[in-house]
Write a protein that holds these residues in place. Structure first.
Motif, PDB file in Angstrom:
ATOM      1  N   LEU A 114    -127.610   9.992  40.531  1.00  0.00           N
ATOM      2  CA  LEU A 114    -127.893   8.955  39.538  1.00  0.00           C
ATOM      3  C   LEU A 114    -127.964   9.606  38.160  1.00  0.00           C
ATOM      4  O   LEU A 114    -128.723  10.554  37.956  1.00  0.00           O
ATOM      5  CB  LEU A 114    -129.219   8.260  39.846  1.00  0.00           C
ATOM      6  N   LYS A 115    -127.183   9.073  37.232  1.00  0.00           N
ATOM      7  CA  LYS A 115    -127.174   9.603  35.873  1.00  0.00           C
ATOM      8  C   LYS A 115    -128.242   8.917  35.037  1.00  0.00           C
ATOM      9  O   LYS A 115    -128.404   7.695  35.097  1.00  0.00           O
ATOM     10  CB  LYS A 115    -125.804   9.398  35.224  1.00  0.00           C
ATOM     11  N   LEU A 116    -128.976   9.697  34.259  1.00  0.00           N
ATOM     12  CA  LEU A 116    -130.010   9.138  33.403  1.00  0.00           C
ATOM     13  C   LEU A 116    -129.384   8.186  32.386  1.00  0.00           C
ATOM     14  O   LEU A 116    -128.507   8.577  31.608  1.00  0.00           O
ATOM     15  CB  LEU A 116    -130.759  10.257  32.684  1.00  0.00           C
ATOM     16  N   ASP A 117    -129.829   6.912  32.432  1.00  0.00           N
ATOM     17  CA  ASP A 117    -129.316   5.843  31.575  1.00  0.00           C
ATOM     18  C   ASP A 117    -127.819   5.642  31.751  1.00  0.00           C
ATOM     19  O   ASP A 117    -127.128   5.179  30.830  1.00  0.00           O
ATOM     20  CB  ASP A 117    -129.658   6.121  30.103  1.00  0.00           C
ATOM     21  N   GLY A 118    -127.335   5.959  32.948  1.00  0.00           N
ATOM     22  CA  GLY A 118    -125.920   5.795  33.261  1.00  0.00           C
ATOM     23  C   GLY A 118    -125.676   4.562  34.111  1.00  0.00           C
ATOM     24  O   GLY A 118    -126.536   3.677  34.238  1.00  0.00           O
ATOM     25  N   GLU A 161    -125.040   1.920  37.263  1.00  0.00           N
ATOM     26  CA  GLU A 161    -125.681   1.666  38.547  1.00  0.00           C
ATOM     27  C   GLU A 161    -124.823   2.253  39.669  1.00  0.00           C
ATOM     28  O   GLU A 161    -123.609   2.394  39.538  1.00  0.00           O
ATOM     29  CB  GLU A 161    -125.835   0.153  38.754  1.00  0.00           C
ATOM     30  N   VAL A 162    -125.481   2.591  40.764  1.00  0.00           N
ATOM     31  CA  VAL A 162    -124.797   3.123  41.941  1.00  0.00           C
ATOM     32  C   VAL A 162    -125.090   2.208  43.117  1.00  0.00           C
ATOM     33  O   VAL A 162    -126.247   1.850  43.365  1.00  0.00           O
ATOM     34  CB  VAL A 162    -125.255   4.561  42.246  1.00  0.00           C
ATOM     35  N   ILE A 163    -124.053   1.818  43.837  1.00  0.00           N
ATOM     36  CA  ILE A 163    -124.196   0.922  44.978  1.00  0.00           C
ATOM     37  C   ILE A 163    -123.916   1.688  46.263  1.00  0.00           C
ATOM     38  O   ILE A 163    -122.925   2.414  46.368  1.00  0.00           O
ATOM     39  CB  ILE A 163    -123.230  -0.272  44.863  1.00  0.00           C
ATOM     40  N   SER A 164    -124.817   1.538  47.235  1.00  0.00           N
ATOM     41  CA  SER A 164    -124.632   2.107  48.566  1.00  0.00           C
ATOM     42  C   SER A 164    -125.031   1.034  49.582  1.00  0.00           C
ATOM     43  O   SER A 164    -125.539  -0.028  49.203  1.00  0.00           O
ATOM     44  CB  SER A 164    -125.499   3.360  48.739  1.00  0.00           C
ATOM     45  N   PRO A 165    -124.812   1.267  50.876  1.00  0.00           N
ATOM     46  CA  PRO A 165    -125.270   0.290  51.873  1.00  0.00           C
ATOM     47  C   PRO A 165    -126.772   0.033  51.820  1.00  0.00           C
ATOM     48  O   PRO A 165    -127.245  -0.988  52.335  1.00  0.00           O
ATOM     49  CB  PRO A 165    -124.859   0.936  53.203  1.00  0.00           C
ATOM     50  N   ALA A 166    -127.545   0.947  51.201  1.00  0.00           N
ATOM     51  CA  ALA A 166    -128.994   0.770  51.095  1.00  0.00           C
ATOM     52  C   ALA A 166    -129.395  -0.092  49.907  1.00  0.00           C
ATOM     53  O   ALA A 166    -130.563  -0.484  49.796  1.00  0.00           O
ATOM     54  CB  ALA A 166    -129.673   2.131  50.992  1.00  0.00           C
ATOM     55  N   GLY A 167    -128.472  -0.379  48.993  1.00  0.00           N
ATOM     56  CA  GLY A 167    -128.805  -1.191  47.833  1.00  0.00           C
ATOM     57  C   GLY A 167    -128.129  -0.709  46.567  1.00  0.00           C
ATOM     58  O   GLY A 167    -127.176   0.083  46.593  1.00  0.00           O
ATOM     59  N   THR A 168    -128.653  -1.183  45.439  1.00  0.00           N
ATOM     60  CA  THR A 168    -128.134  -0.823  44.121  1.00  0.00           C
ATOM     61  C   THR A 168    -129.225  -0.063  43.378  1.00  0.00           C
ATOM     62  O   THR A 168    -130.365  -0.522  43.300  1.00  0.00           O
ATOM     63  CB  THR A 168    -127.723  -2.081  43.335  1.00  0.00           C
ATOM     64  N   PHE A 169    -128.864   1.078  42.815  1.00  0.00           N
ATOM     65  CA  PHE A 169    -129.834   2.002  42.234  1.00  0.00           C
ATOM     66  C   PHE A 169    -129.424   2.399  40.817  1.00  0.00           C
ATOM     67  O   PHE A 169    -128.251   2.378  40.461  1.00  0.00           O
ATOM     68  CB  PHE A 169    -129.938   3.272  43.093  1.00  0.00           C
ATOM     69  N   ARG A 170    -130.432   2.788  40.027  1.00  0.00           N
ATOM     70  CA  ARG A 170    -130.158   3.320  38.699  1.00  0.00           C
ATOM     71  C   ARG A 170    -131.317   4.210  38.265  1.00  0.00           C
ATOM     72  O   ARG A 170    -132.409   4.166  38.849  1.00  0.00           O
ATOM     73  CB  ARG A 170    -129.950   2.189  37.688  1.00  0.00           C
ATOM     74  N   LEU A 171    -131.063   5.010  37.227  1.00  0.00           N
ATOM     75  CA  LEU A 171    -132.072   5.909  36.667  1.00  0.00           C
ATOM     76  C   LEU A 171    -132.201   5.587  35.190  1.00  0.00           C
ATOM     77  O   LEU A 171    -131.200   5.610  34.456  1.00  0.00           O
ATOM     78  CB  LEU A 171    -131.640   7.369  36.868  1.00  0.00           C
ATOM     79  N   ARG A 172    -133.431   5.289  34.743  1.00  0.00           N
ATOM     80  CA  ARG A 172    -133.620   4.816  33.384  1.00  0.00           C
ATOM     81  C   ARG A 172    -134.756   5.549  32.669  1.00  0.00           C
ATOM     82  O   ARG A 172    -135.767   5.926  33.291  1.00  0.00           O
ATOM     83  CB  ARG A 172    -133.951   3.312  33.380  1.00  0.00           C
ATOM     84  N   THR A 173    -134.578   5.710  31.362  1.00  0.00           N
ATOM     85  CA  THR A 173    -135.689   6.139  30.517  1.00  0.00           C
ATOM     86  C   THR A 173    -136.655   4.960  30.420  1.00  0.00           C
ATOM     87  O   THR A 173    -136.290   3.879  29.972  1.00  0.00           O
ATOM     88  CB  THR A 173    -135.201   6.527  29.119  1.00  0.00           C
ATOM     89  N   ARG A 174    -137.885   5.162  30.897  1.00  0.00           N
ATOM     90  CA  ARG A 174    -138.847   4.061  30.984  1.00  0.00           C
ATOM     91  C   ARG A 174    -140.245   4.652  31.018  1.00  0.00           C
ATOM     92  O   ARG A 174    -140.583   5.404  31.925  1.00  0.00           O
ATOM     93  CB  ARG A 174    -138.575   3.232  32.239  1.00  0.00           C
ATOM     94  N   ARG A 175    -141.049   4.324  30.069  1.00  0.00           N
ATOM     95  CA  ARG A 175    -142.397   4.884  30.021  1.00  0.00           C
ATOM     96  C   ARG A 175    -143.293   4.204  31.059  1.00  0.00           C
ATOM     97  O   ARG A 175    -143.401   2.989  31.107  1.00  0.00           O
ATOM     98  CB  ARG A 175    -142.989   4.721  28.621  1.00  0.00           C
ATOM     99  N   THR A 176    -143.908   5.013  31.901  1.00  0.00           N
ATOM    100  CA  THR A 176    -144.825   4.521  32.924  1.00  0.00           C
ATOM    101  C   THR A 176    -146.081   5.393  32.903  1.00  0.00           C
ATOM    102  O   THR A 176    -146.151   6.389  32.190  1.00  0.00           O
ATOM    103  CB  THR A 176    -144.205   4.595  34.335  1.00  0.00           C
TER     104      THR A 176
END
Length: 271
Positions: A131-135, A137-152
Motif C-alpha cells: 500500500l502506497k502512502l496517499d496512493g 486503493e488496492v483491491i484483493s479478495p479480502a476487500g479494498t484497502f488504502r494507506l492515508r496520512t491521517r492524524r489519530t
C-alpha cells in the motif's frame, strides 16, 4: 540466498519485474504458505523472535504465526531481495476501540516513487499488495484497502479498509518510525500474557489468497470466495473441528493443534 528466498525465486519471481509487482508476488506467496495462527500463544511457547526461530518454525516446519512472526520473516526476505525495508509497529483499531498499543508488526518500505507498507500478518484481511502512502486503493479478495496520512491518537498514518456501506474503517495507525528488532519479542510477550490480548483466549486460523478468505475457530469455519459468495460451517464436536483443520492446514500445524486440543481435554477432565 536463504531457503525461503530460493523458494520464492523458483515459484516464478522475476528480477525484471517492477518493484510493486515483485512485492505483490512475495505477499501472495506468504499468504499461501504462512497462515495467521495463534497456537504458540495458547501452548505457551515463549521463545524469543529471532531469524533462526522464524526459519525453523515457519520455513522448515511449515507453520504460520502472528504478525510479529509473519511480518518479521517478510522483512528478512525483502531485505534479502534488496528492498529498502524496516520494521514498523502499529496499534490496531477494532470497531472504534484501540487494541494493545504498538503490538501490530508491519514492514515499512521506501521505493523510488514513495513510501509503502507491506503486511502479511493481519489475519485474513490482506491486501496482497503493498500500500502506497496517499496512493491508489488496492483491491484483493479480502476487500479494498488504502494507506492515508491521517492524524489519530496512535499515529499520523492510517491503514484503512472499505466496509459494505462504502465507508472507510480504520484498521490500524502508526507513525513512520523504524522499530528495533527487539520490539518483536515485546509484542509477543504482551500478546501471550496481557488480559486484553485478543489472541490468548481461543484458537484462530485465518488465511487469504487470490481466490478468497478463510477463518477457523473452535466453533466454526467461514469461507468467502472472490465472487462474494460465503459459507459458514458450524462444528458439532471436536471431530468436525479437527477434520476442518486437517483439510486446511499443513501437517505440522495440524499436529500442533491436535496436541493443543488433547492437552485442553486432559485439563478439563482433571478440573
Amino acid at each position: 540466498m536463504s531457503q525461503l528466498a530460493e523458494k520464492i525465486k523458483e515459484s516464478g519471481y522475476a528480477e525484471s519485474w517492477p518493484p510493486v509487482k515483485q512485492l505483490s508476488f512475495i505477499l501472495e506467496k506468504f499468504a499461501e504458505w504462512f497462515p495467521f495462527e495463534n497456537v504458540d500463544v495458547l501452548t505457551g511457547n515463549e521463545e524469543r523472535i529471532t531469524p533462526e526461530f522464524l526459519t525453523k518454525k515457519m520455513v522448515q516446519t511449515q507453520r504460520g504465526g502472528l504478525c510479529y512472526e509473519t511480518n518479521a520473516l517478510l522483512l528478512l526476505v525483502l531485505q534479502e531481495f534488496g528492498f529498502d525495508a524496516e520494521l514498523g509497529a502499529a496499534t490496531v483499531n477494532n470497531d472504534g476501540k484501540w487494541a494493545l498499543e504498538h503490538t501490530h508488526a508491519l514492514v515499512l518500505l521506501q521505493l523510488n516513487d514513495g513510501k509503502y507498507i507491506a503486511d502479511s500478518g493481519f489475519g485474513n484481511r490482506l491486501a496482497l499488495s503493498p500500500l502506497k502512502l496517499d496512493g491508489p486503493e488496492v483491491i484483493s479478495p479480502a476487500g479494498t484497502f488504502r494507506l492515508r496520512t491521517r492524524r489519530t491518537e496512535k499515529g499520523t498514518i492510517a491503514a484503512e479498509c472499505q466496509n459494505s456501506q462504502g465507508d472507510w474503517d480504520l484498521c490500524y495507525a502508526f507513525d513512520w518510525q523504524a522499530a528495533p528488532w527487539e520490539k518483536l519479542s515485546e509484542m509477543k510477550q504482551l500478546i501471550h500474557a496481557h488480559p486484553h490480548s485478543p489472541f490468548n483466549k481461543q484458537l484462530l486460523i485465518a488465511r487469504a489468497s487470490t481466490s478468497g478468505t478463510e477463518s477457523i475457530n473452535e466453533a466454526r469455519q467461514h469461507r468467502k470466495w472472490q465472487n462474494g459468495t460465503e459459507e459458514t460451517f458450524s462444528f458439532e464436536d471436536k471431530h468436525d473441528f479437527l477434520q476442518a483443520i486437517r483439510g486446511s492446514c499443513s501437517p505440522a500445524l495440524t499436529k500442533a493443534i491436535e496436541a493443543y486440543k488433547a492437552r485442553q481435554s486432559s485439563d478439563q477432565d482433571k478440573s
